[in-house]
Enzyme design. Sequence first.
Site, PDB file in Angstrom:
ATOM      1  N   THR A  98       0.816  -1.216   0.000  1.00 25.30           N
ATOM      2  CA  THR A  98       0.000   0.000   0.000  1.00 25.30           C
ATOM      3  C   THR A  98       0.848   1.264   0.000  1.00 25.30           C
ATOM      4  OG1 THR A  98      -1.701  -1.178   1.237  1.00 25.30           O
ATOM      5  CG2 THR A  98      -1.865   1.212   1.185  1.00 25.30           C
ATOM      6  N   GLY A 143      -4.082   3.324  -1.999  1.00 22.27           N
ATOM      7  CA  GLY A 143      -5.163   2.526  -1.419  1.00 22.27           C
ATOM      8  C   GLY A 143      -5.155   1.104  -1.950  1.00 22.27           C
ATOM      9  N   SER A 144      -6.310   0.667  -2.442  1.00 27.30           N
ATOM     10  CA  SER A 144      -6.458  -0.711  -2.923  1.00 27.30           C
ATOM     11  C   SER A 144      -6.002  -0.900  -4.361  1.00 27.30           C
ATOM     12  CB  SER A 144      -7.929  -1.137  -2.795  1.00 27.30           C
ATOM     13  OG  SER A 144      -8.344  -1.135  -1.445  1.00 27.30           O
ATOM     14  N   GLU A 193      -4.514 -14.416   2.446  1.00 26.23           N
ATOM     15  CA  GLU A 193      -4.603 -13.257   3.335  1.00 26.23           C
ATOM     16  C   GLU A 193      -6.058 -12.923   3.652  1.00 26.23           C
ATOM     17  OE1 GLU A 193      -3.320  -8.510   3.578  1.00 26.23           O
ATOM     18  OE2 GLU A 193      -2.835  -9.686   1.783  1.00 26.23           O
ATOM     19  N   ARG A 194      -6.901 -12.955   2.635  1.00 23.90           N
ATOM     20  CA  ARG A 194      -8.306 -12.604   2.849  1.00 23.90           C
ATOM     21  C   ARG A 194      -9.022 -13.641   3.705  1.00 23.90           C
ATOM     22  NH1 ARG A 194      -8.888 -10.393  -3.399  1.00 23.90           N
ATOM     23  NH2 ARG A 194      -8.105  -8.294  -2.903  1.00 23.90           N
ATOM     24  N   GLN A 223     -36.048 -13.066  27.972  1.00 25.03           N
ATOM     25  CA  GLN A 223     -36.202 -13.605  26.615  1.00 25.03           C
ATOM     26  C   GLN A 223     -35.510 -12.732  25.583  1.00 25.03           C
ATOM     27  OE1 GLN A 223     -40.008 -13.432  24.349  1.00 25.03           O
ATOM     28  NE2 GLN A 223     -39.925 -15.672  24.434  1.00 25.03           N
ATOM     29  N   LEU A 245     -24.428  -5.341  25.368  1.00 22.89           N
ATOM     30  CA  LEU A 245     -24.880  -6.194  26.465  1.00 22.89           C
ATOM     31  C   LEU A 245     -24.018  -6.025  27.712  1.00 22.89           C
ATOM     32  CD1 LEU A 245     -25.742  -9.458  24.487  1.00 22.89           C
ATOM     33  CD2 LEU A 245     -27.365  -7.945  25.644  1.00 22.89           C
ATOM     34  N   GLY A 251     -22.947  -3.249  28.712  1.00 19.44           N
ATOM     35  CA  GLY A 251     -23.276  -1.962  29.308  1.00 19.44           C
ATOM     36  C   GLY A 251     -22.048  -1.083  29.495  1.00 19.44           C
ATOM     37  N   THR A 306     -10.837  -3.831   0.755  1.00 19.77           N
ATOM     38  CA  THR A 306     -12.002  -3.335   1.477  1.00 19.77           C
ATOM     39  C   THR A 306     -13.272  -4.110   1.115  1.00 19.77           C
ATOM     40  OG1 THR A 306     -12.577  -1.725  -0.231  1.00 19.77           O
ATOM     41  CG2 THR A 306     -11.014  -1.018   1.484  1.00 19.77           C
TER      42      THR A 306
END
Length: 398
Positions: free
Chosen positions: A146, A151-152, A261-262, A298, A356, A358, A384
């Site tokens: 990179t 970028g890509s 890699e992916r 629930q 969850l 908190g 990406t």
Amino acid sequence: MSIVDTPERRQLRELTRAFVTREVLPHLDEWERAGEVPLALHATAAKLGLLGIGFPESVGGSGGDLLDSIIVTEEVIRSGGSSGLVAALFTHGIALPHMVAAAGARTGGSLGGRLGGTSPPGDDGLIERYVRPTLAGTMIGALAITEPDGGSDVAGIRTIARRDGDHYVVNGSKTYITSGHRADFVTTAVCTDFPGSGELTLLVIDKGLPGFTVGRRLDKLGWHCSDTVELSFVDVRVPVTNRVGAENTGFLAIMQHFAAERLSLATQAYATAQRCVELAVRWCRDRETFGRPLASRQLIRHRLAEMHTRAEAARSYVHEVANRVAAGEPVVTEVAMAKNVAVAACDQVVDQALQLHGGFGYLRDAEVERHYRDARILGIGGGTTEIMNEIIAKGMGL
């Protein structure tokens, strides 16, 4: 029997879990603050055979295939490690495969095979000088593709390498380089024609060469224990013997190894989701509100059920695709889908897991907080989500 649940692979899981419990968990917070993991961890992982998983014994590896590598990655995170730790400790998984393939060493899946033709004489030397020491845990390698304005767009690489006798003269810069601060060498993508031509070559560039500057460590949202830097090359003279494969075969080499890699990133994603489900279930069983455990409600149970379903479905699909890659099938579209499916599951699950927990989930003392930060890079690294969608669309004929 599941392809990932053989007796040998269960033993590999147990070995990985013991390694994380003994060598990682007591120190991970310290490494997060330091911004890197020590070289000693690489040496320990190498002695146990974990560093060499997925690489053939003929180059100093431990054998095994892509699925074995996935099991190690999954278990590191499931045992309380993190995707940032995986990035720091297993960077050689993206720095070495091109050298192994170019030298003609055979192993399972995407790590094996030649790029075509006979190996240039320098490639066997690269095995001895870089691959074996790295798999032994005495050296660290990085991969530099990179660029600041690229970028890509791999084909648009502008770092230039001009041939000058028995050397290349390299000029340019790289950014977001994982393990670049600690690396002894960097497998670097350079352009051997005009900038942006797509005529790429891979060169192994040693740290310390005149003109090679390792920039400041970049502060990141997550992956704190994985050092990331910018690199600069000003008239750096690199021996031709440090070329990986033939000249102008770099683009093909990079593309061929993107699958591994992916899938590694996809594994980190679903494993992070699984770990966050476990953390959330434990918290909801122990945490009481208004005189009752959270898990007795629930709404909470159903939310946990949905999180578990997403994580397990992603895991199953990634394993299926990885098995096909290991068998040599050309499944570029499916790899892109597997990454996106796993990343989407991870994004949803870590968000719900933190919710969850908190207020405690928002604290640095909470493991789920680290996973929440670390997970954000998984939809960016290795291509990406948007690039993956473009690959999928092309596979659909669009």
